[in-house]
Scaffold this motif. Structure first.
Motif, PDB file in Angstrom:
ATOM      1  N   GLY A 163       0.848  -1.194   0.000  1.00 16.61           N
ATOM      2  CA  GLY A 163       0.000   0.000   0.000  1.00 16.61           C
ATOM      3  C   GLY A 163       0.878   1.237   0.000  1.00 16.61           C
ATOM      4  N   PRO A 164       0.335   2.389   0.363  1.00 17.93           N
ATOM      5  CA  PRO A 164       1.123   3.627   0.366  1.00 17.93           C
ATOM      6  C   PRO A 164       2.389   3.483   1.214  1.00 17.93           C
ATOM      7  N   GLY A 165       3.536   3.752   0.612  1.00 24.79           N
ATOM      8  CA  GLY A 165       4.803   3.623   1.312  1.00 24.79           C
ATOM      9  C   GLY A 165       5.311   2.199   1.424  1.00 24.79           C
ATOM     10  N   ARG A 166       4.575   1.223   0.938  1.00 23.71           N
ATOM     11  CA  ARG A 166       4.970  -0.187   1.007  1.00 23.71           C
ATOM     12  C   ARG A 166       5.013  -0.736  -0.419  1.00 23.71           C
ATOM     13  N   THR A 167       6.017  -0.333  -1.148  1.00 25.93           N
ATOM     14  CA  THR A 167       6.067  -0.590  -2.589  1.00 25.93           C
ATOM     15  C   THR A 167       7.281  -1.435  -2.979  1.00 25.93           C
ATOM     16  N   SER A 168       7.743  -2.290  -2.089  1.00 28.16           N
ATOM     17  CA  SER A 168       8.983  -3.023  -2.369  1.00 28.16           C
ATOM     18  C   SER A 168       8.866  -3.884  -3.621  1.00 28.16           C
ATOM     19  N   LEU A 169       7.738  -4.564  -3.827  1.00 27.19           N
ATOM     20  CA  LEU A 169       7.605  -5.402  -5.021  1.00 27.19           C
ATOM     21  C   LEU A 169       7.530  -4.540  -6.283  1.00 27.19           C
ATOM     22  N   ILE A 170       6.830  -3.443  -6.218  1.00 27.89           N
ATOM     23  CA  ILE A 170       6.795  -2.519  -7.361  1.00 27.89           C
ATOM     24  C   ILE A 170       8.206  -2.070  -7.709  1.00 27.89           C
ATOM     25  N   ASP A 171       8.980  -1.726  -6.688  1.00 21.26           N
ATOM     26  CA  ASP A 171      10.348  -1.257  -6.921  1.00 21.26           C
ATOM     27  C   ASP A 171      11.203  -2.353  -7.550  1.00 21.26           C
ATOM     28  N   ARG A 172      11.017  -3.594  -7.124  1.00 24.01           N
ATOM     29  CA  ARG A 172      11.808  -4.702  -7.672  1.00 24.01           C
ATOM     30  C   ARG A 172      11.434  -4.959  -9.132  1.00 24.01           C
ATOM     31  N   VAL A 173      10.146  -4.891  -9.423  1.00 22.60           N
ATOM     32  CA  VAL A 173       9.710  -5.080 -10.812  1.00 22.60           C
ATOM     33  C   VAL A 173      10.234  -3.943 -11.677  1.00 22.60           C
ATOM     34  N   ARG A 174      10.185  -2.743 -11.173  1.00 23.03           N
ATOM     35  CA  ARG A 174      10.663  -1.583 -11.935  1.00 23.03           C
ATOM     36  C   ARG A 174      12.151  -1.717 -12.249  1.00 23.03           C
ATOM     37  N   ARG A 175      12.919  -2.262 -11.277  1.00 21.67           N
ATOM     38  CA  ARG A 175      14.363  -2.445 -11.481  1.00 21.67           C
ATOM     39  C   ARG A 175      14.663  -3.656 -12.355  1.00 21.67           C
ATOM     40  N   GLY A 176      13.712  -4.561 -12.502  1.00 24.52           N
ATOM     41  CA  GLY A 176      13.951  -5.779 -13.260  1.00 24.52           C
ATOM     42  C   GLY A 176      14.668  -6.853 -12.476  1.00 24.52           C
ATOM     43  N   ASP A 177      14.530  -6.830 -11.131  1.00 20.44           N
ATOM     44  CA  ASP A 177      15.170  -7.849 -10.305  1.00 20.44           C
ATOM     45  C   ASP A 177      14.567  -9.221 -10.593  1.00 20.44           C
ATOM     46  N   ALA A 178      15.413 -10.247 -10.621  1.00 18.91           N
ATOM     47  CA  ALA A 178      14.916 -11.610 -10.808  1.00 18.91           C
ATOM     48  C   ALA A 178      14.041 -12.014  -9.624  1.00 18.91           C
ATOM     49  N   LEU A 179      12.938 -12.721  -9.925  1.00 22.82           N
ATOM     50  CA  LEU A 179      11.986 -13.146  -8.908  1.00 22.82           C
ATOM     51  C   LEU A 179      11.656 -14.622  -9.104  1.00 22.82           C
ATOM     52  N   ALA A 180      11.338 -15.302  -8.022  1.00 20.36           N
ATOM     53  CA  ALA A 180      10.932 -16.705  -8.104  1.00 20.36           C
ATOM     54  C   ALA A 180       9.470 -16.762  -8.539  1.00 20.36           C
ATOM     55  N   HIS A 181       9.239 -16.938  -9.828  1.00 16.68           N
ATOM     56  CA  HIS A 181       7.894 -16.832 -10.384  1.00 16.68           C
ATOM     57  C   HIS A 181       6.916 -17.862  -9.821  1.00 16.68           C
ATOM     58  N   ASP A 182       7.413 -19.026  -9.416  1.00 22.59           N
ATOM     59  CA  ASP A 182       6.493 -20.066  -8.949  1.00 22.59           C
ATOM     60  C   ASP A 182       6.273 -20.028  -7.444  1.00 22.59           C
ATOM     61  N   ARG A 183       6.780 -19.013  -6.792  1.00 27.27           N
ATOM     62  CA  ARG A 183       6.630 -18.884  -5.344  1.00 27.27           C
ATOM     63  C   ARG A 183       5.215 -18.422  -5.004  1.00 27.27           C
ATOM     64  N   MET A 184       4.515 -19.175  -4.170  1.00 30.50           N
ATOM     65  CA  MET A 184       3.164 -18.813  -3.764  1.00 30.50           C
ATOM     66  C   MET A 184       3.226 -17.655  -2.768  1.00 30.50           C
ATOM     67  N   THR A 185       2.391 -16.640  -2.983  1.00 28.98           N
ATOM     68  CA  THR A 185       2.389 -15.477  -2.104  1.00 28.98           C
ATOM     69  C   THR A 185       0.964 -15.168  -1.643  1.00 28.98           C
ATOM     70  N   ASN A 186       0.884 -14.488  -0.519  1.00 27.62           N
ATOM     71  CA  ASN A 186      -0.377 -14.026   0.056  1.00 27.62           C
ATOM     72  C   ASN A 186      -0.200 -12.550   0.408  1.00 27.62           C
ATOM     73  N   ARG A 187      -1.239 -11.754   0.145  1.00 25.65           N
ATOM     74  CA  ARG A 187      -1.097 -10.310   0.316  1.00 25.65           C
ATOM     75  C   ARG A 187      -2.355  -9.699   0.917  1.00 25.65           C
ATOM     76  N   ILE A 188      -2.163  -8.485   1.471  1.00 31.57           N
ATOM     77  CA  ILE A 188      -3.305  -7.678   1.876  1.00 31.57           C
ATOM     78  C   ILE A 188      -2.917  -6.211   1.781  1.00 31.57           C
ATOM     79  N   HIS A 189      -3.820  -5.397   1.255  1.00 30.51           N
ATOM     80  CA  HIS A 189      -3.582  -3.959   1.184  1.00 30.51           C
ATOM     81  C   HIS A 189      -3.679  -3.387   2.594  1.00 30.51           C
TER      82      HIS A 189
END
Length: 283
Positions: A163-189
């Motif tokens: 959410g606001p101020g909690r954008t770590s995944l957005i930042d990683r995608v923007r940088r193009g960091d490698a991610l474990a695509h098959d990793r199951m995740t759970n989220r909440i805003h």
């Protein structure tokens, strides 16, 4: 009669909750080491909960504990969580009229990290805790300590708060960091987590333990692909091969929480990240 809530460790989440509760007619007091920047509607109370001395906290109807460790190792977690819980208990006792009574409703925000890594299985509030990281073991110890100190404690375990101020995944995608695509995740805003906490405070008899996640667990590759599309950048490379054979993560069943809270503002990561990036664009 106006209800009074004490927000112990009043950071981003506690502040957002306090503002929501004030809108609903509550009085909110925010406790933190340096409360100078709290919004005007939250009464500030400067106190280091890990070392409260003889300071007495005001008598309140409810307490919500949202602590943030001052480091990433187990020692920092012990200092923050275990130390602050003991200090909070002492300062509340000092401020109570009888010297013995405590608020009837105390809510601790913990983490689903106490459940361990997982291999794609579905877990519920009935699943035994099995923390794997040292910091998660401290969080479980904090849950146990809080239950000893505060009768009737409610534990809320969120996962993947964004959410606001909690954008770590957005930042990683923007940088193009490698991610474990098959990793199951759970989220909440964050705003939906605020709704969960608000509901727990206002329910006559909430459950003692709730998982707090949205309605759609998803593999990280799907979430990253959605974010990349919103940003107009390439999907980050897949690092799953480097961890082949490792745990895939767990699927959190939060049907108990959803039964009490009802419809979320951001029921899946799609609505949440759409709104978050839309607000970034208009800022």
């Amino acid at each position: 009669m106006t209800q009074h809530v004490l927000l112990a460790g009043c950071g981003d989440l506690g502040t957002a909750l306090g503002q929501r509760l004030v809108e609903r007619g509550w009085h909110a007091t925010g406790v933190r080491r340096r409360p100078d920047h709290l919004p005007a509607e939250i009464s500030p109370f400067a106190l280091d909960l890990t070392d409260p001395g003889t300071v007495a906290l005001p008598s309140v109807d409810a307490v919500v504990i949202t602590l943030t460790a001052d480091g990433r190792d187990a020692e920092a977690y012990e200092r923050t969580y275990l130390g602050a819980l003991r200090g909070l208990h002492r300062a509340l006792r000092a401020g109570s009229n009888s010297g013995e009574s405590l608020p009837k409703r105390v809510v601790l925000v913990s983490s689903t990290g106490v459940l361990g890594g997982g291999d794609g299985e579905v877990v519920t509030e009935e699943t035994p805790s099995s923390p794997e990281r040292d910091t998660a073991r401290v969080l479980l110890a904090a849950e146990e300590l809080a239950a000893e100190l505060f009768p009737g404690l409610v534990i809320v375990r969120p996962a993947g708060i964004y959410g606001p101020g909690r954008t770590s995944l957005i930042d990683r995608v923007r940088r193009g960091d490698a991610l474990a695509h098959d990793r199951m995740t759970n989220r909440i805003h964050r705003d939906d987590l605020v709704t969960v906490l608000q509901t727990v405070l206002e329910l006559p008899e909430p459950p003692a333990l709730l998982h707090a996640v949205d309605t759609e667990p998803a593999v990280l590759g799907d979430v990253a692909t959605h974010i990349a599309g919103l940003l107009g950048v390439p999907v980050p490379p897949d690092s799953s091969a480097s961890s082949e054979g490792g745990p895939r993560g767990k699927v959190l069943d939060a049907s108990l929480m959803h039964g009490f809270v009802g419809e979320l503002q951001y029921p899946t990561y799609r609505e949440g990240y759409d709104a978050l990036l839309s607000s970034e664009d208009s800022a």
